[in-house]
Motif scaffolding. Structure first.
Motif, short mmCIF file in Angstrom:
data_model
loop_
_atom_site.label_atom_id
_atom_site.label_comp_id
_atom_site.label_asym_id
_atom_site.label_seq_id
_atom_site.Cartn_x
_atom_site.Cartn_y
_atom_site.Cartn_z
N ALA B 117 19.97 7.65 -22.42
CA ALA B 117 18.73 8.21 -21.86
C ALA B 117 17.59 8.12 -22.87
N TRP B 118 17.90 8.40 -24.15
CA TRP B 118 16.84 8.32 -25.16
C TRP B 118 16.38 6.88 -25.39
N VAL B 120 16.05 4.72 -23.02
CA VAL B 120 15.06 4.53 -21.94
C VAL B 120 13.73 5.17 -22.34
N VAL B 121 13.81 6.39 -22.89
CA VAL B 121 12.58 7.09 -23.32
C VAL B 121 11.84 6.25 -24.36
N LEU B 124 10.06 3.34 -22.70
CA LEU B 124 8.90 3.79 -21.92
C LEU B 124 7.75 4.20 -22.83
N ALA B 132 6.28 8.75 -17.35
CA ALA B 132 7.69 8.39 -17.11
C ALA B 132 8.53 8.73 -18.34
N ALA B 133 7.96 8.49 -19.52
CA ALA B 133 8.68 8.79 -20.77
C ALA B 133 8.91 10.29 -20.89
N VAL B 135 9.12 12.57 -18.43
CA VAL B 135 10.17 13.00 -17.49
C VAL B 135 11.54 12.59 -18.03
N SER B 136 11.63 11.34 -18.51
CA SER B 136 12.91 10.86 -19.05
C SER B 136 13.34 11.67 -20.27
N LEU B 139 14.91 14.81 -19.20
CA LEU B 139 16.25 14.51 -18.67
C LEU B 139 17.23 14.21 -19.81
N ALA B 140 16.73 13.45 -20.79
CA ALA B 140 17.58 13.12 -21.95
C ALA B 140 17.95 14.39 -22.72
#
Lengths: 112, 299
Positions: B117-118, B120-121, B124, B132-133, B135-136, B139-140
């Motif tokens: 998940a990180w 992806v962050v 982004l 988006a970063a 929100v991610s 979540l992360a």
């Protein structure tokens, strides 16, 4: 204004600049004279104080000169700094008056 | 006045913060040379240098916008956090190198979902997708808090790994409430991101090439160095120093574990104070958020 008491070095630096702009060494000499030789500021303490006083707009750089190849920067008290010094003087005066009154009463009582 | 004395004074003045040195260095030297300095002046200079460093470190100079610091953290934070994945990568590499035919079991790399998940962050944020970063990132962070305890009995959260969680929280906050990574990139200059990724590579190399205990020390030293170097690239050094303080959270908790772990492990409250409370307090002080109310009174 919620300002508390100024520390003595700050008070003396502001007082040294109250009469007019002075350079660093001039402030050191003036502080020594104002305090009748009791307080001798050193460069480290002076410039730590000036760093904060300039950041808080109580003191500003007035002008710069080069004397014998060395930079000499003059500082002046701003209106804000003068107002703060005046507030401090009022506070000290009120304290002094209260102390005087109580001491007078004490001595009057003691001698009666 | 002898040249030796002037050299000695210059060495002492070199202890001062760079901005102060550039503004007042020559002027202070002049004052010192005029006043025939002795050992008391030397002590006073050292004291002044320490006071000014502390004032700048703890935000008491009041000239640094916290939003700028958070912008740099929003850019570099996700990249620095990825260094935490090195241990899982090491385990995965070991599994593959030893010709295991079975798929990699999840318990072998228990924190993988959080690191994924990180990742992806980080991408982004790198490409400037702030919302988006953000929100991610939340979540992360949730993956750290919820998934990791299930898969690894929460080891990560009860040890030096707590630094990743705290850094993750600061990063999520930074991505949500700061101007974001695009602004962070403008402040950080072109070398900060490559240096941060370089730090990840160093940590990974340390993990893969060395025995576990030595690797941990090497990895966290690499992280501290990376935080320092990446933030030196930031044009305003005061912003860089504060950002480095946040980015260095994982090494800080590692050091806390090394020195305070034995007694902190015995008591969950002490453990939480040591791994979460203390590092968070240091960062909040560093950001100037907990500065004294009466900071504008010169003294």
């Amino acid at each position: 204004m919620t300002d508390g008491a100024l520390r003595e070095p700050t008070f003396l630096v502001l007082t040294a600049l109250a009469a007019g702009p002075r350079h660093g060494y001039g402030i050191l000499l003036e502080v020594e004279q104002i305090s009748a030789g009791r307080v001798r500021l050193r460069a480290g303490t002076l410039y730590t104080a000036l760093d904060r006083l300039v950041a808080d707009d109580w003191v500003a750089v007035d002008r710069e000169e080069v004397v014998d190849g060395r930079l000499r920067r003059y500082y002046r008290l701003t209106d804000q700094g003068a107002a703060r010094l005046a507030t401090e003087v009022d506070r000290m005066r009120a304290n002094t008056r209260a102390a005087e009154t109580r001491l007078r009463a004490r001595f009057a009582g003691g001698t009666a | 006045m002898s040249e030796t004395q002037e050299r000695r004074l210059r060495r002492l003045l070199a202890l001062y913060p760079r901005d102060h040195r550039e503004r007042h260095g020559e002027e202070m030297l002049g004052v010192l040379l005029d006043s025939s300095p002795g050992w008391r002046d030397a002590v006073d200079l050292v004291g002044g240098a320490i006071a000014l460093h502390l004032r700048r470190l703890f935000g008491l100079d009041g000239q640094v916008r916290r939003r700028d610091v958070l912008s740099v953290v929003s850019l570099l934070g996700p990249i620095v956090i990825l260094a935490g994945a090195a241990a899982d990568v090491r385990e995965a590499a070991w599994w593959l190198l030893h010709d295991n035919m079975e798929p990699l079991p999840t318990w072998y790399v228990p924190d993988a979902p959080a690191w994924g998940a990180w990742l992806v962050v980080a991408f982004l944020a790198f490409f400037g997708q702030r919302r988006a970063a953000a929100v991610s990132a939340w979540l992360a962070l949730g993956a750290f808090v919820v998934v990791t305890p299930i898969l690894s009995q929460g080891y990560l959260l009860r040890s030096a790994g707590a630094g990743y969680l705290v850094l993750g929280a600061f990063t999520a906050v930074a991505l949500t409430w700061s101007p974001g990574p695009v602004h962070g990139r403008m402040l950080a200059g072109k070398w900060a991101v490559p240096l941060a990724f370089g730090g990840d590579a160093l940590v990974l190399a340390a993990m893969v090439l060395h025995s576990m205990m030595f690797a941990w020390w090497l990895a966290f030293a690499a992280m501290a160095l990376t935080a320092h170097l990446a933030c030196r690239a930031v044009r305003d050094r005061r912003i860089g120093r504060r950002a480095a303080l946040v980015l260095a959270l994982p090494p800080v908790t590692f050091i806390v574990e090394a020195f305070a772990g034995p007694w902190a492990y015995g008591n969950p409250y002490l453990r939480d104070i040591a791994f979460y409370g203390l590092p968070t307090l240091i960062v909040l002080l560093g950001m100037g958020i907990l500065r004294p109310v009466r900071r504008r009174q010169p003294s």
